[in-house]
Scaffold this active site. Structure first.
Site, short mmCIF file in Angstrom:
data_model
loop_
_atom_site.label_atom_id
_atom_site.label_comp_id
_atom_site.label_asym_id
_atom_site.label_seq_id
_atom_site.Cartn_x
_atom_site.Cartn_y
_atom_site.Cartn_z
N GLY A 74 95.80 34.76 -22.84
CA GLY A 74 94.61 34.21 -23.45
C GLY A 74 93.40 35.06 -23.09
O GLY A 74 93.49 36.07 -22.39
N LYS A 76 89.82 37.39 -23.76
CA LYS A 76 89.40 38.51 -24.59
C LYS A 76 89.61 39.83 -23.85
O LYS A 76 90.53 39.95 -23.05
CB LYS A 76 87.96 38.30 -25.02
CG LYS A 76 87.78 37.09 -25.94
CD LYS A 76 86.48 37.17 -26.72
CE LYS A 76 86.41 36.08 -27.77
NZ LYS A 76 85.33 36.37 -28.75
N ILE A 77 88.74 40.79 -24.11
CA ILE A 77 88.94 42.12 -23.56
C ILE A 77 88.36 42.25 -22.16
O ILE A 77 87.33 41.64 -21.84
CB ILE A 77 88.34 43.20 -24.49
CG1 ILE A 77 88.78 44.61 -24.07
CG2 ILE A 77 86.81 43.09 -24.53
CD1 ILE A 77 88.46 45.67 -25.11
N HIS A 80 90.68 46.94 -16.21
CA HIS A 80 91.32 46.96 -14.90
C HIS A 80 91.27 48.38 -14.37
O HIS A 80 91.34 49.35 -15.14
CB HIS A 80 92.78 46.52 -14.98
CG HIS A 80 92.97 45.12 -15.45
ND1 HIS A 80 92.33 44.05 -14.87
CD2 HIS A 80 93.73 44.60 -16.43
CE1 HIS A 80 92.70 42.94 -15.48
NE2 HIS A 80 93.54 43.24 -16.44
N ALA A 184 87.82 37.68 -13.10
CA ALA A 184 88.23 37.23 -14.44
C ALA A 184 89.62 36.61 -14.36
O ALA A 184 90.45 37.02 -13.54
CB ALA A 184 88.23 38.40 -15.41
N CYS A 215 85.08 40.12 -21.73
CA CYS A 215 85.43 38.72 -21.97
C CYS A 215 84.67 38.15 -23.16
O CYS A 215 84.58 36.92 -23.32
CB CYS A 215 85.20 37.88 -20.73
SG CYS A 215 86.13 38.46 -19.29
#
Length: 260
Positions: A74, A76-77, A80, A184, A215
Site C-alpha cells: 500500500g 505511494k512512492i 530507500h 514511513a 508518500c
C-alpha cells in the site's frame, strides 16, 4: 504471546538489493503461512532505490526519469537507501486482518525507538508513519520573504515541490519548522500474513526525497534522527534499540481480528 525472530540481512557494504529482499520476503511469507517458521522480521539497508506503492500517481514520480520499482504494498512512492533502517515484519495475524492495528503497532515501536534517542515523535491524523511535528502555522518562518498567506502550497492543489526550488524541498522541512516524517510505513497482507513494513531514517541523504513527492504529501517533508539531534547517528546504534522495541510491541500485542 507470539515469538518474533529477527534476521539481519545486510548493512553497509553488504546492503541488500531491493529485488533480492523482495524475493526473500516472498519466501519467508510462504514459510510463515505454512507454519514452518515463527513470525520473522527482516532487517536491512538498501542501496539507493525508489519504490512505488499501488496508489502512486505519475505526477509524484521523479521528473528526470530515474527508474522506480513498482511494488505490491500500500501507500505511494518513497526512497530507500544508505542510512535508512528498513524492516519487513512477516507476521501471521488472525482473520479478518486488522490492517490498521498492525500499522499502529509498527508506529508504536518506532515512536519508542525515537524516544530512546531523545526525539519526540507522534502520529499525524490521516497519515501513516512516525512524525516530528512542526510549529503551529502562525509561528513558521515565511518562505522567500513572503508572508505565509502567499505560500503557494496553501491554495494551489497542483503545487509541485520538485519544481519550486530548495526552499520548498521535502528535505528542508525542518528549516521551515513543518511536520516531517521520520519513518514511513507501507504494508501488504496476503493470506493473513503481513509483508513489507517500515523505513526509519537514521542518517540518510534526505535530498534523495526531493526528486519525488514522498508518500504523495506536498505540504510536509522528511527528517532523520541525525537531523533532529544535530549529530551523526548510525545504523549500528539504532539496530539493537529497534529490535528491542519491535519485539516488545509485536510479541506482546493482543492480536484480534478486525471487527466486522
Amino acid at each position: 504471546m507470539s515469538e518474533l525472530r529477527f534476521v539481519r540481512m545486510g548493512f553497509g557494504a553488504d546492503r541488500v538489493e531491493y529485488t533480492t529482499a523482495w524475493q526473500e520476503q516472498r519466501r519467508v511469507h510462504a514459510a510463515r503461512f505454512a507454519d514452518e517458521i515463527p513470525d520473522t522480521c527482516l532487517l536491512l539497508e538498501h542501496p539507493p532505490v525508489y519504490t512505488a506503492g499501488r496508489r502512486t500517481d505519475d505526477s509524484e514520480r521523479p521528473l528526470d526519469g530515474t527508474p522506480v520499482i513498482d511494488v505490491d504494498r500500500g501507500g505511494k512512492i518513497t526512497w530507500h537507501g544508505p542510512g535508512q533502517l528498513v524492516g519487513y515484519p512477516i507476521q501471521k495475524l488472525p482473520r479478518p486482518v486488522d490492517v490498521v492495528a498492525h500499522v499502529r503497532r509498527l508506529e508504536d515501536a518506532l515512536i519508542r525507538v525515537a524516544a530512546e534517542f531523545g526525539v519526540e515523535t507522534s502520529r499525524v491524523e490521516g497519515r501513516s508513519g512516525v512524525w516530528v511535528l512542526g510549529a503551529p502555522i502562525e509561528q513558521r518562518a515565511a518562505l522567500g520573504g513572503l508572508n505565509l498567506d502567499f505560500d503557494p502550497r496553501v491554495n494551489d492543489e497542483l503545487f509541485d515541490p520538485r519544481l519550486n526550488g530548495p526552499e520548498y524541498a521535502p528535505s528542508n522541512a525542518g528549516q521551515r519548522h513543518e511536520d516531517r516524517k521520520l519513518a514511513a510505513i507501507g504494508i501488504r497482507v496476503a493470506k493473513g500474513v503481513t509483508m513489507h513494513g517500515f523505513a526509519l531514517n537514521v542518517n540518510p541523504d534526505n535530498t534523495e526525497f526531493d526528486k519525488i513527492v514522498p508518500c504523495g504529501i506536498r505540504d510536509a517533508g522528511v527528517t532523520s534522527l541525525s537531523n533532529e539531534l544535530g549529530r551523526e547517528v548510525t545504523i549500528d546504534e539504532v539496530l539493537p534499540v529497534a529490535e528491542k522495541h519491535l519485539r516488545d510491541v509485536l510479541e506482546n500485542a493482543e492480536l484480534l481480528p478486525r471487527a466486522v
